[in-house]
Design a protein around this motif. Structure first.
Motif, mmCIF file in Angstrom:
data_model
loop_
_atom_site.group_PDB
_atom_site.id
_atom_site.type_symbol
_atom_site.label_atom_id
_atom_site.label_comp_id
_atom_site.label_asym_id
_atom_site.label_seq_id
_atom_site.Cartn_x
_atom_site.Cartn_y
_atom_site.Cartn_z
ATOM 1 N N ASP A 27 3.593 -2.172 5.762
ATOM 2 C CA ASP A 27 2.345 -1.214 5.537
ATOM 3 C C ASP A 27 2.132 -0.958 7.028
ATOM 4 N N LEU A 80 0.843 -1.127 0.031
ATOM 5 C CA LEU A 80 0.086 0.191 0.004
ATOM 6 C C LEU A 80 0.650 1.364 -0.217
ATOM 7 N N GLU A 97 -2.109 -2.482 -3.889
ATOM 8 C CA GLU A 97 -3.179 -3.073 -3.184
ATOM 9 C C GLU A 97 -3.113 -4.148 -2.147
ATOM 10 N N LEU A 144 -2.037 -5.311 1.602
ATOM 11 C CA LEU A 144 -1.688 -5.205 3.037
ATOM 12 C C LEU A 144 -0.511 -6.084 3.207
ATOM 13 N N LYS A 180 -0.662 6.982 2.383
ATOM 14 C CA LYS A 180 -1.462 5.649 1.793
ATOM 15 C C LYS A 180 -1.888 4.880 2.662
ATOM 16 N N VAL A 181 -1.571 4.870 4.004
ATOM 17 C CA VAL A 181 -1.912 3.854 4.977
ATOM 18 C C VAL A 181 -2.775 4.634 6.024
#
Length: 530
Positions: free
Chosen positions: A359, A348, A353, A355, A374-375
């Protein structure tokens, strides 16, 4: 003029490379994704580390490689030699044929030329029956031109290898000295089936080792490097190219041992527990006097049960690329699947896409990598639960490797070690040294050369002290063969175990000698292994 050395280690996700000066200070370090064919990743890492160092190539005198080529060949069942298997053990061992228990797909490749001949020795060194030399001559003529490697195993050859040596003489007479011969007495310990399996596997990857050695040497030459080449072996030391081609199976599991040796050097700890966090797995081993603790159990290689020396390593499916799944009712699944070296495109924080554990660490502010925005949408409670499970998995693995309940120093190395905290249960202290991301390549570059002997001796013949000294001399000789300087050898491991109910005061003795690299330029390997 400064003398530099290159260390390269191939991991499941990344191939790491370093250049060190003569004082073992890091001049340049790189990480490159490990490629499907392994070799391309090695060559790319080699080019990058040289160009990033600013070092004149003529000043690089040593190059060390820890590689997975042989492991991959066995696991993938590819590029294996055509092997003849000769067991010296009739009539005593006819009940169990060679390669019993070997997976069917591997047996289909290797079980083409298998023989059991009369001969062998008892556990106390007495001859069971005279070696059937006529049968050996017959076999030699039969396999001539059909095979390109031979595995020779005799009953209790760690006690007496006379019959194995005689078979070598006969095969060399008939086949010439171009066909590599693998002797079980030089590879495994007591235990016929496992020792025979290890010998067969060794014989099956000789060509892979030879091709790897030649390819690495040619890659160095393309970069203008005329260096002495060494390969990492699984006891945390190095061996020469010629020794590697003779005993390629000793390269299996050299990656984790390189990490242990690198961790020891970077922290100056001789006794510690080392956690190497990669992209796919976490490997945990134990340092004893700066060398890896060896496993006392039989180990499986590519589904084959063997008993040659291996480091005591626990691996868990937890790394920087490990995939996190949230199941029904909030259940969390951590791995063992991983995006591996595709982390920069799949996770991510890099716009992907999937996880991953990385992340999670970035979202919690534990690691600084990629784009944290983005997380930022991830649920904090979920992240805390995932992270707690990650740490719990690691702590459980650490606990399995300890021999007592007392806390021990824990060294975190590997690129994925940024995921974990500085406080772990069971650890007296948690160390994250400089250059932790390339500790495995460091271990390859700084390692010594070693030789080991493990066999059964009769103490009644020479007495304890003289027998131990004889074993030490044999280990020193093996170290010299592997490329160690004869003037700088020390005994780094000695173990003797009396064997009950065996006549002659029989004792199993294991001795390891280690020393610095031989610096005589005349003896350097620069050609092609034949």
């Amino acid at each position: 003029m400064c003398s530099y050395r290159i260390g390269i280690d191939v991991g499941g996700t990344h191939t790491d490379a370093v250049i060190l000066d003569e004082n073992y200070h890091v001049v340049s370090e790189v990480k490159h994704p490990t490629t499907e064919d392994v070799s391309t990743g090695i060559y790319e890492a080699l080019k990058k580390v040289i160009r990033g160092s600013g070092v004149a190539v003529e000043d690089i005198h040593y190059a060390m490689l820890g590689t997975t080529h042989c492991t991959n060949a066995i696991v993938e069942r590819k590029r294996l030699n055509k092997v003849a298997v000769i067991r010296i053990g009739a009539p005593a061992t006819l009940a169990i044929k060679p390669m019993v228990g070997v997976p069917d797909d591997l047996r289909a490749i290797l079980d083409q030329n298998t023989y059991i001949v009369k001969g062998g020795h008892e556990f106390d060194g007495r001859e069971i029956v005279e070696l059937d030399e006529a049968e050996i001559y017959k076999i030699a003529h039969e396999i001539k031109g059909k095979v390109n490697s031979v595995a020779i195993t005799s009953v209790f050859s760690p006690v007496s290898n006379q019959h194995e040596l005689r078979v070598v003489e006969i095969l060399t007479e008939v086949l010439g000295d171009e066909i590599p011969l693998s002797l079980s007495s030089e590879i495994g310990s007591v235990g016929l089936i496992e020792r025979e399996n290890a010998t067969i596997l060794n014989a099956s990857v000789v060509d892979v080792a030879r091709a790897t050695a030649n390819g690495f040497t040619q890659a160095l030459k393309r970069e203008g490097v005329d260096a002495k080449v060494f390969f990492g072996q699984n006891d945390g030391t190095l061996m020469s190219v010629e020794y590697t081609v003779k005993y390629p199976i000793l390269t299996i599991a050299c990656g984790p041992t390189n990490s242990l040796r690198g961790a020891s050097y970077l922290t100056d700890h001789s006794d510690a527990l080392v956690v190497d966090v990669g992209g796919t797995t976490t490997d945990i081993g134990v340092l004893i006097s700066k060398f890896p603790r060896q496993s006392s159990l039989a180990v499986e290689v590519g589904g084959v049960r063997t008993n040659f020396r291996m480091p005591d390593i626990v691996s868990i499916g937890l790394g920087g690329g490990t995939i996190i799944e949230v199941l029904d009712e909030g259940e969390i699944k951590v791995g063992p699947e991983s995006v591996g070296h595709r982390l920069p495109e799949k996770s991510l924080i890099f716009g992907g896409e999937t996880l991953t554990t990385t992340d999670v660490a970035v979202a919690l502010g534990i690691a600084d990598l990629g784009d944290r925005e983005k997380v930022s949408h991830l649920d904090q409670d979920l992240l805390q639960r995932v992270y707690a499970k990650m740490v719990e998995m690691l702590e459980e693995a650490i606990d399995k490797m300890k021999t007592s309940s007392e806390p021990v120093p824990v060294v975190l190395v590997g690129g994925g070690s940024i995921l974990f905290p500085n406080d772990l249960k069971g650890a007296s202290e948690v160390l994250k040294p400089n250059h932790f991301g390339v500790a495995n390549a460091m271990g390859a570059a700084i390692s010594q050369v070693s030789g080991q002997v493990e066999r059964i001796f009769s103490m009644d013949e020479l007495g304890r002290e003289k027998t131990l000294e004889q074993a030490k001399d044999m280990a020193r000789e093996e170290a010299i063969k592997a490329g160690a300087d004869p003037s700088d050898l020390t005994i780094v491991d000695l173990e003797d175990v009396p064997l009950s109910y065996v006549p002659g005061n029989a004792t199993k003795i294991r001795v390891k000698a280690a020393g610095t690299l031989l610096k005589t330029r005349k003896e350097e390997y620069t050609g092609t292994v034949k």
